[in-house]
Structure formats: structure tokens, C-alpha cells
Design an enzyme around this catalytic site. Sequence first.
Site, mmCIF file in Angstrom:
data_model
loop_
_atom_site.group_PDB
_atom_site.id
_atom_site.type_symbol
_atom_site.label_atom_id
_atom_site.label_comp_id
_atom_site.label_asym_id
_atom_site.label_seq_id
_atom_site.Cartn_x
_atom_site.Cartn_y
_atom_site.Cartn_z
ATOM 1 N N CYS A 1 -25.319 20.498 99.181
ATOM 2 C CA CYS A 1 -25.064 19.289 99.986
ATOM 3 C C CYS A 1 -26.129 18.248 99.682
ATOM 4 O O CYS A 1 -27.082 18.502 98.936
ATOM 5 C CB CYS A 1 -25.040 19.627 101.484
ATOM 6 S SG CYS A 1 -26.664 20.055 102.144
ATOM 7 N N CYS B 1 -29.731 19.180 100.209
ATOM 8 C CA CYS B 1 -30.339 19.928 99.095
ATOM 9 C C CYS B 1 -30.974 18.957 98.104
ATOM 10 O O CYS B 1 -32.075 19.193 97.591
ATOM 11 C CB CYS B 1 -29.291 20.760 98.364
ATOM 12 S SG CYS B 1 -28.566 22.078 99.326
ATOM 13 N N ASP C 1 -23.250 -18.137 76.576
ATOM 14 C CA ASP C 1 -23.710 -18.645 75.286
ATOM 15 C C ASP C 1 -22.455 -19.045 74.497
ATOM 16 O O ASP C 1 -21.356 -18.580 74.797
ATOM 17 C CB ASP C 1 -24.479 -17.534 74.566
ATOM 18 C CG ASP C 1 -24.783 -17.885 73.126
ATOM 19 O OD1 ASP C 1 -25.322 -18.966 72.885
ATOM 20 O OD2 ASP C 1 -24.452 -17.055 72.257
ATOM 21 N N ASP D 1 -25.272 -12.892 73.078
ATOM 22 C CA ASP D 1 -25.186 -11.884 72.017
ATOM 23 C C ASP D 1 -26.391 -11.877 71.089
ATOM 24 O O ASP D 1 -26.519 -10.985 70.253
ATOM 25 C CB ASP D 1 -23.930 -12.127 71.172
ATOM 26 C CG ASP D 1 -24.095 -13.321 70.252
ATOM 27 O OD1 ASP D 1 -24.560 -14.376 70.724
ATOM 28 O OD2 ASP D 1 -23.756 -13.205 69.059
ATOM 29 N N ASP E 1 -30.887 -15.268 73.319
ATOM 30 C CA ASP E 1 -30.352 -15.185 74.688
ATOM 31 C C ASP E 1 -31.142 -14.214 75.565
ATOM 32 O O ASP E 1 -30.879 -14.116 76.761
ATOM 33 C CB ASP E 1 -28.883 -14.728 74.663
ATOM 34 C CG ASP E 1 -27.982 -15.692 73.901
ATOM 35 O OD1 ASP E 1 -28.139 -16.910 74.095
ATOM 36 O OD2 ASP E 1 -27.144 -15.222 73.115
#
Length: 719
Positions: free
Chosen positions: A3, A6, A414, A609, A613
Site C-alpha cells: 500500500c 509501505c 520558434d 529545436d 532556443d
Amino acid sequence: MSCAACASSSQSILQDQVGVFSAEVNYATQQAVVKYAANIVQPHQLKTAVQNAGFDLLIEDLKKDKEKQKEIKRKQFKQLQFKLIGATIFALPLLVIGMFFMDVPYANWIMFVLATPLVLYFGNSFFVRAYQQAKIKSANMDTLVALSTGVAYIYSLFVLFFPDFWHARGIHAHVYFESAGIVIAFVLFGRFLEERAKIQTFDSLEKLMGLQAKNLWVIRNNQEIEITIDEVLVGDWVVVKPGDKIPVDGHVISGSSYVDESMITGEPIAVAKQINDTVYAGTLNQKGSFRIQANKVGSQTLLSQIILKVEQAQSSKAPIQHLVDKVSKIFVPIVVAIACLSFFVWLFLASQNGFVLGLNAFVTVLVIACPCALGLATPTAIMVGMGKAAEKGILVQDAESLERAQHITTVVLDKTGTITKGEPSVQATYGLQAPEIEVLYSIEKQSEHPLADAVVNYFKDETRYIENITIENLVGQGVKATYFNDTFWVGNLPLMEQNKISIPIDVLDWKNNRKNLAETIIYFAKNNNLLGVLAIADAVKATSKNAIDHLQKMHIDVIMLTGDQYETAQAIANQVGIKTFKAGVLPDEKAAYVKQLQAQGKVVAMVGDGVNDTNALAQADVSLAMGKGSDVAMDVAQMTIISSDLDKIPQAISVSKQTQNTIKQNLFWAFIYNIIGIPIAAGALYFYNGFLLNPMWAGAAMALSSVSVVANSLRLKFK
């Protein structure tokens, strides 16, 4: 772990070890993320500490660890299945006698015979784990089950063997053998359903793992030989036959085919692959055959990196989970306190049968309380949501990013490589004839100009290369070429004007009609005559406009930032429907602009990308990188769009919203279940309508609460 308590317990044990900076234990994934000083503490010491608390820790190398974990889980599941079947065989007659035939001769003795193996054999693990928790002054779900069933069973034994003790005090005592035994059976049934449902939450990850090839064919010593995936080396020539899974990342060196990349990119249409094209491990070759040279193998392949990131993401915790962890940590002690309080309230306030009613309330409160539902509410939804995103070609770095994405108000894009393809290509030609095209192709084949490749790629399938052409690169203008006695010019308008080459009116009209398309016009002339023109541009991706429209319909502002000149930026913005854009922006200015938006109270997602950036990606609330972009951008970003198509951004936001809604539903039902169930179990309705909940039905309710939470999470798969 049985559970959420635990997980909290084992997490505290790890955190308390000298040299450990932080530890997070995820109940659903059964994984721990530990940051520690290797010069102070070693993994085997952490393992020993966890084992002393009744758990275990696998610390072998990653691949062996996963196989061992799978084997342990299979063995545990089979053992649970065996115990459930055995418990059911004893529980069914016990239920019938306890409910309908409790007054038949020797009923108590029959129930004793049936309940004893249920409690002491099929339920022994609850008592063992409860004892282990008690040794470290902790408590969990096993504590509740062991206390409730143990007390009910021992009390029933006392009633069975010493009936006169109660009769002398005017109490007609009942046995609780059926409650003790059937609660064990119901809890085992709940655990079984929970484990089976949890296995389904890993389906997406298992699908990805199933894509990894186990064997492959390579060329060695001019022969095709079959080897295992572990034996392949970078640089090997790999043979890919029709229907094969591609085993490594590489590039095609001979042959061609169509490859299904849907499990990598989320796109259903097969992609044509020819010489020099890149292929990825795990994708499926269709009808053709080809050979590839291995560039990345083993854990370095894109598929392996995806699997690793999905696993790490599924093991991460959403911010709300930390609150749940705190509640789970104190949940069991509070429940035990409520159970004890219920017992004494009934004992002292009930005029008749106070002890019996108090015992019933004590047992029922312990049985109905369920920390499992609380512990499973968040991680199961996260696991399914992350898997769903991965199936769509969206890699999410952690649960916090997934949670935050639903609040995005502004998306900053971008331009190059994000909205556009990032690869200049010929968009249109005017006036060119076949014989001259061969000369143009052959000139550009030798040219050093950045746009020359666009011309070469455009004509490569329909013309041939001519030798004996000499060229001279003219920096900033184009190319001068000589072929036999003719001089050819390829370049911009100033080059044409400098060499007194007139531009016909029809060419000027054609150029003016394209002035809003952000294109570069290349002129091609022979001696003093213009032969034709080409328009070259970084084309907008096919999905960009639809994705931007979709975001705007979701009431999300879309802004474009680019280092390009204003005219080019304006043309691209017009094509895709972006109203706000900034041109000539430097990398640091992108990050400053994102910060400026955040200061206005906006939740900003940055999509890019390139290396330029990364500052803005790091500054944004949510950062998304294009999968075909730079590795640095992907490392910084919290999400990666493998296909590099912007239409994945609305999908990522939708997955975020659906996942968070599921978490809220799960937590609501988990809390409500306990808030309503515990008072009813304590006997809150008894004085109103005489209702007192039977412990065995409390056990059934507890079992179903965990299953309902996992089942609700699994609904995400079908959205």
C-alpha cells in the site's frame, strides 16, 4: 509493497540513511529514486536497511534488474493467485454458514475449521509484514488487516473454548470466524484485481519494449550471419528483410522500402526509405528489403532512450502526490486510533452488548479503511497518461511537466525547424527548359552556396550530371560557370544587374505574385539571356497551420519568435495565421521575452529545436523540443515531440488535462470512500436506523475501492 503507507515507510528508511540526500519511492511502479553520496553510503547498505524493514531492493545493473523484477512479479502474482483460489475454497462455505446457517449444530466448530487455514495460512503474509513494520515502529495496510482479522479470530477462539466466561457475565457472545476468514479472502481478491489492473497500466511501456528486436542478420566476412542484439556493433552492416523489426538506428546503404514508424512518431502512414535515409530501432519494415549501417546500438538507440525516459517519467511524482504521501504516512495510525476510540465508546455507552458492538466496530473500521486507494490515485493515472503520450509520439520528462501543461495560456514558437521544416527547398520554377536544367543541376552540384543543395535535391531524380563544367563561387552573389564557349550565371538579382542581364516583364510579374511567400529568388542566365528563375524557401510544415488554429480555438495565444528578417517572419506568420510575432530576435532576447510574458501572469510554453532556443526553453513554464532538432534542446526540454509536428502540442495539452482530471477523480473517490466508510464502520448509522456494517462486507468494499481507482485510470487508454 502492499500500500501507499509501505512506500512512505520505505522512503523514510532510505531518507534516514547517512549520506542520502533525497529518496522518492513510487508505490505504483515499485521503484525508488535515491540521490546519495557514493563516498559515504553504497547501494548494498541501502538494500540492507530496506530488507530490515521487510522489503527488498534490487540494485543490479539495469537490464538484469528489470528481468529479475519481472520474474519476482510473476512469481508473486502466481503465489497471490494460488492463495486466492485456496482462500475462496474455504471462504465460500464459511460465508454460507456464517450468513444463513449459524444456528445449526456445531456451526461454530465448523467455522473454526474453515477459518483457521484462511487466517493462519492464506493470510499469514499480512501478519508477517505487520510484524516487520511494527519492528521499525511503522504501520501499513497489512497492519490494519492483521489487527482486524487477528483480534476477530482470537476473540472467536476465546468464545468457542470458554463460553462460560461470557455467560456468567450475562453476555451472549458471538464468534467472528466468518468475518476474520472472509475479510482475508476479500483482501486477497482485491490485491489480485489491483495487481492485474496495475499490470495493464504498464501496457504502453511493454509495447515499446516489445518493439526491440532480439536477433538480427549482419554482413561479416562477406557472409550473412545471425547474431543476438547484444552482439551488434556500431558500423556493422545489417540486413533488414520484409516484415523485420529494424534492430538498430542507422542509415540505408542499399535497397529501399516503406517503414512503419508509428510507434516512434505516432504517425500511421509508412515512410519511404532510400539510400542515406535514417531508420530507427523498433520500427517495422514492410515489403521491401535493404541494408543499413548501424550508427547507434543497444541503449543508445532512439527507442531505448524513449523507453528509459518513459520509465523515468512514470516513476516521477506529480506535486499533488507529495500531499498524498504525507496523508498516507499518518493514515494507518489515525485509523487505528479511530478503531480503538470506537471500541471504547461502544463499550462504555451501549447499555447492552457494548463489548460485542465495540468489537464489531473496531474490526470493521480497521478493515474498511484503505490507504491503497489513496496511494494508487495519482501514480496509476500518471503511468497511463505518460504511456498514452508516448504512443502519440510525445515524450514527457516528468509528472510535474504533465501536470503543468494543462494550465498553458501562451505558446511561443520558434520559426525555423519548428513551424517550418528547417530545410530550404525549391517551391516553384519559371521558364526553365530540360536541356538547361542539366547544366543548372551540374553547376549547383559543385557550388558551395547554402541554397545549392535545395536545387540539387529538387532536380536529382529527373536529370543527369554533366562533367567538364568549371565554376567560380562568387561570395554573396552566386556562381559563375563555363561550359564549352558559354558562360552561365546562377545567383541573385544584383549578380544579374552587374552582368547586364535584363529581366523580362513576365518574370518580374511572376516574382511580384510570390512576394508574400518568404522566398528567395534564384536567377539562371546563359551569356546575356535569362533562362529561368527558381523560388527557394524553408517550407512551412504541413501540420503547422492546423496545429496553430487548434491552439487558438483552445483560447491559447500563439506567438512566433525568429532571428530572421521582418519580411520573412511576416510572410510565415501570414501563412499559418499567427497575429503576434517578433523578428531579428537573438537567443537571449527569446528568453527575456518569455520572462516578460510570465511577469504578466501567463503560463508560457516554449517550442523550439535549436541550440539558440535553449535559454528560452529553460525559462519557460513548459518546454517542448522538436525530435529532429538539436540534442541540447531535447535535453533542456520537458517534453519532446518525436515527429517534430506541431499538431502534437494540442494533443500534449489534452493528455495533460485528461490525466489531471483522472487524478482529481481518483483522489476525490479515495478520500470520500474513507470519509464516509470509516464513520459507517464505526456505527454512526446505528442510532439512526439500527444499521451496523458487517466486517466481511467492509472487507469487500475496501478491496473494490483500490480496484475502482486503477480502473478509472485505465479509462485514459480509450480517450
